[in-house]
Design a protein around this motif. Structure first.
Motif, PDB file in Angstrom:
ATOM      1  N   TYR A  48       0.828  -1.192   0.000  1.00 39.86           N
ATOM      2  CA  TYR A  48       0.000   0.000   0.000  1.00 39.86           C
ATOM      3  C   TYR A  48       0.862   1.241   0.000  1.00 39.86           C
ATOM      4  O   TYR A  48       1.915   1.275   0.617  1.00 39.86           O
ATOM      5  CB  TYR A  48      -0.880   0.076   1.256  1.00 39.86           C
ATOM      6  CG  TYR A  48      -1.868  -1.035   1.387  1.00 39.86           C
ATOM      7  CD1 TYR A  48      -2.925  -1.155   0.495  1.00 39.86           C
ATOM      8  CD2 TYR A  48      -1.760  -1.969   2.405  1.00 39.86           C
ATOM      9  CE1 TYR A  48      -3.842  -2.172   0.622  1.00 39.86           C
ATOM     10  CE2 TYR A  48      -2.672  -2.989   2.537  1.00 39.86           C
ATOM     11  CZ  TYR A  48      -3.710  -3.081   1.646  1.00 39.86           C
ATOM     12  OH  TYR A  48      -4.613  -4.078   1.771  1.00 39.86           O
ATOM     13  N   ALA A  66      -8.838  11.716   3.262  1.00 38.15           N
ATOM     14  CA  ALA A  66      -8.183  10.557   2.658  1.00 38.15           C
ATOM     15  C   ALA A  66      -9.173   9.409   2.479  1.00 38.15           C
ATOM     16  O   ALA A  66      -9.159   8.723   1.452  1.00 38.15           O
ATOM     17  CB  ALA A  66      -6.993  10.122   3.504  1.00 38.15           C
ATOM     18  N   GLN A  70     -10.290   7.783  -1.151  1.00 41.69           N
ATOM     19  CA  GLN A  70     -10.142   6.364  -1.474  1.00 41.69           C
ATOM     20  C   GLN A  70     -11.472   5.762  -1.935  1.00 41.69           C
ATOM     21  O   GLN A  70     -11.505   4.931  -2.844  1.00 41.69           O
ATOM     22  CB  GLN A  70      -9.587   5.589  -0.279  1.00 41.69           C
ATOM     23  CG  GLN A  70      -8.156   5.922   0.044  1.00 41.69           C
ATOM     24  CD  GLN A  70      -7.258   5.806  -1.161  1.00 41.69           C
ATOM     25  OE1 GLN A  70      -7.203   4.771  -1.813  1.00 41.69           O
ATOM     26  NE2 GLN A  70      -6.564   6.882  -1.487  1.00 41.69           N
ATOM     27  N   GLU A 118      -3.948   2.971   0.579  1.00 43.25           N
ATOM     28  CA  GLU A 118      -4.425   3.462  -0.697  1.00 43.25           C
ATOM     29  C   GLU A 118      -4.566   2.265  -1.626  1.00 43.25           C
ATOM     30  O   GLU A 118      -4.378   1.129  -1.209  1.00 43.25           O
ATOM     31  CB  GLU A 118      -3.465   4.505  -1.263  1.00 43.25           C
ATOM     32  CG  GLU A 118      -3.476   5.773  -0.446  1.00 43.25           C
ATOM     33  CD  GLU A 118      -2.753   6.913  -1.129  1.00 43.25           C
ATOM     34  OE1 GLU A 118      -2.086   6.700  -2.151  1.00 43.25           O
ATOM     35  OE2 GLU A 118      -2.859   8.030  -0.612  1.00 43.25           O
ATOM     36  N   GLN A 119      -4.910   2.510  -2.860  1.00 49.13           N
ATOM     37  CA  GLN A 119      -5.114   1.479  -3.867  1.00 49.13           C
ATOM     38  C   GLN A 119      -6.274   0.549  -3.511  1.00 49.13           C
ATOM     39  O   GLN A 119      -6.084  -0.615  -3.184  1.00 49.13           O
ATOM     40  CB  GLN A 119      -3.846   0.657  -4.081  1.00 49.13           C
ATOM     41  CG  GLN A 119      -2.678   1.496  -4.550  1.00 49.13           C
ATOM     42  CD  GLN A 119      -1.384   0.713  -4.600  1.00 49.13           C
ATOM     43  OE1 GLN A 119      -1.242  -0.310  -3.972  1.00 49.13           O
ATOM     44  NE2 GLN A 119      -0.436   1.220  -5.346  1.00 49.13           N
ATOM     45  N   PHE A 129     -10.680   0.738   1.768  1.00 47.87           N
ATOM     46  CA  PHE A 129      -9.431   1.125   2.413  1.00 47.87           C
ATOM     47  C   PHE A 129      -9.373   0.501   3.790  1.00 47.87           C
ATOM     48  O   PHE A 129     -10.382   0.048   4.333  1.00 47.87           O
ATOM     49  CB  PHE A 129      -9.283   2.654   2.514  1.00 47.87           C
ATOM     50  CG  PHE A 129     -10.299   3.321   3.387  1.00 47.87           C
ATOM     51  CD1 PHE A 129     -10.075   3.498   4.740  1.00 47.87           C
ATOM     52  CD2 PHE A 129     -11.487   3.783   2.851  1.00 47.87           C
ATOM     53  CE1 PHE A 129     -11.015   4.114   5.546  1.00 47.87           C
ATOM     54  CE2 PHE A 129     -12.438   4.408   3.648  1.00 47.87           C
ATOM     55  CZ  PHE A 129     -12.197   4.567   4.997  1.00 47.87           C
TER      56      PHE A 129
END
Length: 189
Positions: A48, A66, A70, A118-119, A129
Motif C-alpha cells: 500500500y 483521505a 479512497q 491506498e489502492q 481502504f
C-alpha cells in the motif's frame, strides 16, 4: 512553506475549479513540501501507499479527506457520479463515526502510528481502504463495499466494515445504496 501562502494556493484552486478539485490537505502538503508518500505492506500482505494520519496529534480532517478520496477512487467514473449524493449524505457520515469510535478506543501510542491504505481493490473485490498501525503493519479497521443482487429488486451496494478486535469476523453494516436492475460496472472503471 508559509501556512498563509499554502492556504492561499488551496483557496485559489478551489475558486478557479468551482470546487471540483477537492483541496485534500495531504496532497497539497506533499506538493508544497516536495515529499512523496511512503509505501508499506499491511498485515494482509498487500503493498500500500500510505497516508500518515498523525505525527504528534490526530488530524481527523485529513483522515476524513483521505477516506473519502479512497472511496471515490474505488467508485471510478462510472459508479461515483451515480451514487455520490447518497454516499456523501448517508454512508460517509457513518464511516466517519466508525473511524471516530474505533480511534477513541485505541491507546494514544496506537493513534500516533495510524495510516490509511491506498489502492482500493478493483473488479468485484470489496476493499475500499484499511486504517492500520504503521509501526506494527496490522489493520485496525477495514472498510468494504459488496455488490448484492436482491431478487426482483436489482443490485445494491452494501457498505460495511470489519474490526481487528473481533478478528474481522463480523460485518458492521453502514448501509445500502441502490444501483439498478442492470449489473453494475466493475470497481475502478
Amino acid at each position: 512553506m508559509k501556512k498563509w501562502f499554502q492556504k492561499s494556493i488551496i483557496i485559489t484552486v478551489a475558486l478557479l475549479t468551482f470546487g471540483l478539485i477537492s483541496p485534500n490537505h495531504f496532497i497539497w502538503e506533499q506538493i508544497l513540501d516536495n515529499k512523496s508518500p511512503s509505501r508499506a505492506i499491511s498485515s494482509d500482505g498487500h503493498d500500500y501507499e500510505q497516508v500518515k494520519i498523525a505525527d504528534e496529534s490526530v488530524d481527523y480532517g485529513n483522515m476524513a479527506d483521505a477516506a473519502r478520496e479512497q472511496a471515490y477512487i474505488k467508485f471510478g467514473n462510472r459508479i461515483g457520479p451515480v451514487i455520490q449524493h447518497e454516499f456523501d449524505d448517508v454512508i460517509f457520515p457513518k464511516i466517519q463515526e466508525a473511524i471516530d469510535i474505533t480511534i477513541a478506543k485505541a491507546t494514544d501510542q496506537k493513534i500516533t502510528h495510524l495510516a490509511i491504505s491506498e489502492q482500493p481493490s478493483g473488479d468485484y473485490h470489496e476493499k475500499i481502504f484499511n486504517i492500520y498501525n504503521d509501526s506494527t503493519k496490522k489493520d485496525l479497521i477495514r472498510f468494504h463495499v459488496r455488490t448484492d443482487k436482491k431478487p426482483q429488486e436489482g443490485y445494491y451496494f452494501n457498505f460495511h466494515y470489519h474490526l481487528a478486535e473481533d478478528k474481522y469476523s463480523k460485518h458492521y453494516v453502514l448501509g445500502d445504496i441502490y444501483w439498478s436492475k442492470n449489473t453494475p460496472p466493475k470497481w475502478l472503471s
